[in-house]
Design a protein around this motif. Structure first.
Motif, PDB file in Angstrom:
ATOM      1  N   LEU A  96       0.983  -0.808   0.253  1.00 49.44           N
ATOM      2  CA  LEU A  96      -0.525  -0.088  -0.689  1.00 49.44           C
ATOM      3  C   LEU A  96       1.378   1.135  -0.072  1.00 49.44           C
ATOM      4  N   ASP A  97       0.120   2.423   0.013  1.00 51.73           N
ATOM      5  CA  ASP A  97       1.183   3.796  -0.452  1.00 51.73           C
ATOM      6  C   ASP A  97       1.565   3.928   1.336  1.00 51.73           C
ATOM      7  N   GLY A  98       3.087   4.477   1.026  1.00 55.77           N
ATOM      8  CA  GLY A  98       3.213   4.829   2.436  1.00 55.77           C
ATOM      9  C   GLY A  98       4.381   3.192   3.095  1.00 55.77           C
ATOM     10  N   ALA A  99       3.769   2.330   2.799  1.00 56.25           N
ATOM     11  CA  ALA A  99       4.693   1.297   3.525  1.00 56.25           C
ATOM     12  C   ALA A  99       6.059   1.089   2.865  1.00 56.25           C
ATOM     13  N   ALA A 100       6.620   0.340   4.100  1.00 60.79           N
ATOM     14  CA  ALA A 100       7.611   0.959   4.187  1.00 60.79           C
ATOM     15  C   ALA A 100       8.417  -0.172   2.515  1.00 60.79           C
ATOM     16  N   PRO A 101       9.620   0.455   2.419  1.00 63.60           N
ATOM     17  CA  PRO A 101      10.080  -0.844   1.822  1.00 63.60           C
ATOM     18  C   PRO A 101      10.070  -1.990   2.145  1.00 63.60           C
ATOM     19  N   VAL A 102      11.483  -2.440   3.228  1.00 60.06           N
ATOM     20  CA  VAL A 102      11.768  -3.275   3.572  1.00 60.06           C
ATOM     21  C   VAL A 102      10.156  -4.225   4.190  1.00 60.06           C
ATOM     22  N   SER A 103       9.084  -3.879   4.074  1.00 64.25           N
ATOM     23  CA  SER A 103       7.394  -4.373   4.634  1.00 64.25           C
ATOM     24  C   SER A 103       7.334  -5.551   3.328  1.00 64.25           C
ATOM     25  N   ALA A 104       7.771  -5.261   2.093  1.00 63.67           N
ATOM     26  CA  ALA A 104       7.775  -6.473   0.732  1.00 63.67           C
ATOM     27  C   ALA A 104       8.488  -6.915   1.180  1.00 63.67           C
ATOM     28  N   TRP A 105       9.462  -7.017   1.977  1.00 62.56           N
ATOM     29  CA  TRP A 105      10.242  -8.317   1.719  1.00 62.56           C
ATOM     30  C   TRP A 105       9.889  -9.212   3.193  1.00 62.56           C
ATOM     31  N   ILE A 106       9.899  -8.450   4.394  1.00 61.29           N
ATOM     32  CA  ILE A 106       8.821  -9.179   5.476  1.00 61.29           C
ATOM     33  C   ILE A 106       7.878  -9.470   5.411  1.00 61.29           C
ATOM     34  N   GLY A 107       6.525  -9.552   4.652  1.00 56.99           N
ATOM     35  CA  GLY A 107       5.616  -9.711   4.490  1.00 56.99           C
ATOM     36  C   GLY A 107       5.278 -11.619   4.406  1.00 56.99           C
ATOM     37  N   PRO A 108       5.789 -11.305   2.859  1.00 53.98           N
ATOM     38  CA  PRO A 108       5.544 -12.588   2.439  1.00 53.98           C
ATOM     39  C   PRO A 108       6.435 -13.804   3.176  1.00 53.98           C
ATOM     40  N   LYS A 109       8.153 -12.840   3.918  1.00 58.47           N
ATOM     41  CA  LYS A 109       8.515 -14.233   4.779  1.00 58.47           C
ATOM     42  C   LYS A 109       7.374 -14.730   6.033  1.00 58.47           C
ATOM     43  N   LYS A 110       6.509 -14.206   6.671  1.00 66.42           N
ATOM     44  CA  LYS A 110       5.672 -13.717   7.530  1.00 66.42           C
ATOM     45  C   LYS A 110       4.479 -14.833   6.823  1.00 66.42           C
ATOM     46  N   ALA A 111       4.164 -14.989   5.557  1.00 68.99           N
ATOM     47  CA  ALA A 111       2.865 -15.524   5.300  1.00 68.99           C
ATOM     48  C   ALA A 111       3.355 -16.987   4.952  1.00 68.99           C
ATOM     49  N   ILE A 112       4.924 -17.492   4.225  1.00 72.66           N
ATOM     50  CA  ILE A 112       5.982 -18.492   4.255  1.00 72.66           C
ATOM     51  C   ILE A 112       5.105 -19.492   5.487  1.00 72.66           C
ATOM     52  N   THR A 113       6.118 -18.888   6.695  1.00 71.43           N
ATOM     53  CA  THR A 113       6.620 -19.327   7.452  1.00 71.43           C
ATOM     54  C   THR A 113       5.594 -19.921   8.268  1.00 71.43           C
ATOM     55  N   ALA A 114       3.760 -18.845   7.768  1.00 68.97           N
ATOM     56  CA  ALA A 114       2.383 -20.101   8.302  1.00 68.97           C
ATOM     57  C   ALA A 114       2.391 -21.061   7.850  1.00 68.97           C
ATOM     58  N   ALA A 115       2.249 -21.029   6.577  1.00 69.36           N
ATOM     59  CA  ALA A 115       1.753 -21.623   5.898  1.00 69.36           C
ATOM     60  C   ALA A 115       2.639 -22.905   5.435  1.00 69.36           C
ATOM     61  N   ILE A 116       3.956 -22.822   5.612  1.00 71.19           N
ATOM     62  CA  ILE A 116       5.091 -24.502   5.814  1.00 71.19           C
ATOM     63  C   ILE A 116       4.466 -24.839   7.384  1.00 71.19           C
ATOM     64  N   GLY A 117       4.590 -23.982   8.425  1.00 71.79           N
ATOM     65  CA  GLY A 117       4.494 -24.273   9.874  1.00 71.79           C
ATOM     66  C   GLY A 117       3.225 -24.588  10.057  1.00 71.79           C
ATOM     67  N   GLN A 118       2.120 -24.600   9.861  1.00 71.05           N
ATOM     68  CA  GLN A 118       0.240 -24.456   9.761  1.00 71.05           C
ATOM     69  C   GLN A 118       0.324 -24.116  10.856  1.00 71.05           C
ATOM     70  N   ARG A 119      -0.031 -23.057  10.965  1.00 71.81           N
ATOM     71  CA  ARG A 119       0.549 -22.068  12.727  1.00 71.81           C
ATOM     72  C   ARG A 119       0.576 -21.130  12.275  1.00 71.81           C
ATOM     73  N   GLU A 120       0.331 -19.984  12.968  1.00 74.88           N
ATOM     74  CA  GLU A 120       0.237 -18.325  12.744  1.00 74.88           C
ATOM     75  C   GLU A 120       2.282 -18.003  13.439  1.00 74.88           C
ATOM     76  N   SER A 121       3.262 -17.713  12.823  1.00 72.92           N
ATOM     77  CA  SER A 121       3.994 -17.134  12.618  1.00 72.92           C
ATOM     78  C   SER A 121       4.424 -16.571  14.155  1.00 72.92           C
ATOM     79  N   GLY A 122       3.738 -16.008  15.102  1.00 69.91           N
ATOM     80  CA  GLY A 122       3.733 -15.817  16.268  1.00 69.91           C
ATOM     81  C   GLY A 122       4.442 -16.635  17.308  1.00 69.91           C
ATOM     82  N   VAL A 123       4.092 -18.027  16.696  1.00 72.38           N
ATOM     83  CA  VAL A 123       4.029 -18.822  17.583  1.00 72.38           C
ATOM     84  C   VAL A 123       6.098 -19.307  17.668  1.00 72.38           C
ATOM     85  N   TYR A 124       6.857 -18.850  16.467  1.00 69.88           N
ATOM     86  CA  TYR A 124       7.913 -18.749  16.595  1.00 69.88           C
ATOM     87  C   TYR A 124       8.659 -17.638  17.556  1.00 69.88           C
ATOM     88  N   GLU A 125       8.096 -16.717  17.067  1.00 67.97           N
ATOM     89  CA  GLU A 125       8.200 -15.599  17.714  1.00 67.97           C
ATOM     90  C   GLU A 125       8.064 -15.727  19.137  1.00 67.97           C
TER      91      GLU A 125
END
Length: 134
Positions: A47-76
């Motif tokens: 979205l407009d105004g989102a930090a460029p780094v968010s385009a790297w971090i967002g997909p990694k969070k999604a990948i983590t939740a998908a392959i881990g089959q749980r919310e990524s916050g569990v790992y945090e």
């Protein structure tokens, strides 16, 4: 042979639109990522105004939740509680903001959001998933 549901492009568009609406409603500049059950990117929207780094971090969070089959916050939480060796596990990104999509008991993908506080990232992801009416 087993059968299971899979995300369609229509599903992905519904999730993305609802997540975007939640972010805009709250004036949050984020990146929204949607992946399939193998962690393959199906959607990336910064979205407009989102930090460029968010385009790297967002997909990694999604990948983590998908392959881990749980919310990524569990790992945090694991890392924060002292299991820092888990930081060596790739491609897992132990940051809250990735939420799996579960349909009829099957993990079919995940939404990862990055750009605001972690709980707000989760709020956006869950709003997107809710659009599927599961």
């Amino acid at each position: 042979m087993k059968s299971k549901p899979v995300l369609t492009l229509d599903d992905v568009k519904k999730i993305a639109a609802a997540a975007e609406a939640e972010a805009i409603k709250n004036n949050w500049a984020v990146t929204i990522s949607i992946v399939d059950d193998g962690g393959h990117l199906l959607w990336l929207q910064r979205l407009d105004g989102a930090a460029p780094v968010s385009a790297w971090i967002g997909p990694k969070k999604a990948i983590t939740a998908a392959i881990g089959q749980r919310e990524s916050g569990v790992y945090e939480k694991m890392v924060n509680e002292g299991r820092v060796s888990f930081l060596a596990v790739t491609p897992v990104t132990p940051l809250e903001g990735g939420v799996p999509i579960i349909v009829e008991g099957h993990f079919v993908g995940a939404v990862g959001v990055s750009g605001v506080k972690s709980a707000e990232d989760v709020q956006i992801a869950k709003a997107g998933i809710a659009a599927l009416g599961l």
